[in-house]
Design a protein around this motif. Sequence first.
Motif, PDB file in Angstrom:
ATOM      1  N   GLU B   3      52.298  25.999 129.091  1.00 36.59           N
ATOM      2  CA  GLU B   3      51.802  24.631 129.116  1.00 36.59           C
ATOM      3  C   GLU B   3      50.484  24.546 128.373  1.00 36.59           C
ATOM      4  OE1 GLU B   3      53.368  22.801 133.364  1.00 36.59           O
ATOM      5  OE2 GLU B   3      51.371  23.678 133.259  1.00 36.59           O
ATOM      6  N   VAL B   4      50.169  23.347 127.925  1.00 36.83           N
ATOM      7  CA  VAL B   4      48.847  23.055 127.395  1.00 36.83           C
ATOM      8  C   VAL B   4      47.959  22.719 128.598  1.00 36.83           C
ATOM      9  CG1 VAL B   4      47.519  21.473 125.958  1.00 36.83           C
ATOM     10  CG2 VAL B   4      49.812  22.188 125.238  1.00 36.83           C
ATOM     11  N   PHE B 101      53.642  19.256 122.594  1.00 37.35           N
ATOM     12  CA  PHE B 101      53.506  19.489 124.026  1.00 37.35           C
ATOM     13  C   PHE B 101      52.114  19.016 124.434  1.00 37.35           C
ATOM     14  CE2 PHE B 101      57.233  22.166 124.837  1.00 37.35           C
ATOM     15  CZ  PHE B 101      57.600  22.497 123.546  1.00 37.35           C
ATOM     16  N   GLY B 103      48.914  18.203 127.181  1.00 37.28           N
ATOM     17  CA  GLY B 103      48.229  18.556 128.409  1.00 37.28           C
ATOM     18  C   GLY B 103      48.220  17.377 129.372  1.00 37.28           C
TER      19      GLY B 103
END
Lengths: 109, 111
Positions: B3-4, B101, B103
């Motif tokens: 994940e960011v 992607f 955050g």
Amino acid sequence: AQRVTQPEKLLSVFKGAPVELKCNYSYSGSPELFWYVQYSRQRLQLLLRHISRESIKGFTADLNKGETSFHLKKPFAQEEDSAMYYCASFLYNTDKLIFGTGTRLQVFP
Amino acid sequence: EPEVTQTPSHQVTQMGQEVILRCVPISNHLYFYWYRQILGQKVEFLVSFYNNEISEKSEIFDDQFSVERPDGSNFTLKIRSTKLEDSAMYFCASRGAGELFFGEGSRLTVL
């Protein structure tokens, strides 16, 4: 200019009803089109992209180059589909993903 | 699943102060972005970054803004002298396999 238009700010339906969220893009080139979803208090997540032609969570979207549209459809809405939906256009030559203004989908029980 | 990640999740600052928002992109991604979303408005592109250079920026991204990749993992957005209108949610993104992607965002409140 690269632009994405989502004409509806809010779409309210009852569970089981069909859903269509509209998206039009304007660019003379060949953008890649996406739908992103944002559930309450969560990050933007990719829902689907036009080149993959997949169906995710029952949603589909077909790119219509003649109408410059990429509408998102689902035949039977579920309560858990309630979220903000953003149509977006990406151009590799500018490395820019541009979002529409978003449509809030509310699915009532 | 990678994940960011973004920090802080929320920052409150006084007008005129400098703010740095931090992002850790997904490790094998090479393209990085910042977006902002003012409350009730659309998600707006600020800047894209590749190979230690800005590749594209919007008209919002004026001289008060800067981005940096100070080491191999972080990607930062600095606002030199914040204004009230900088209050927004700031999203970082990184791109891999043609997909951005995002955050969870950093909420900036300027008083």
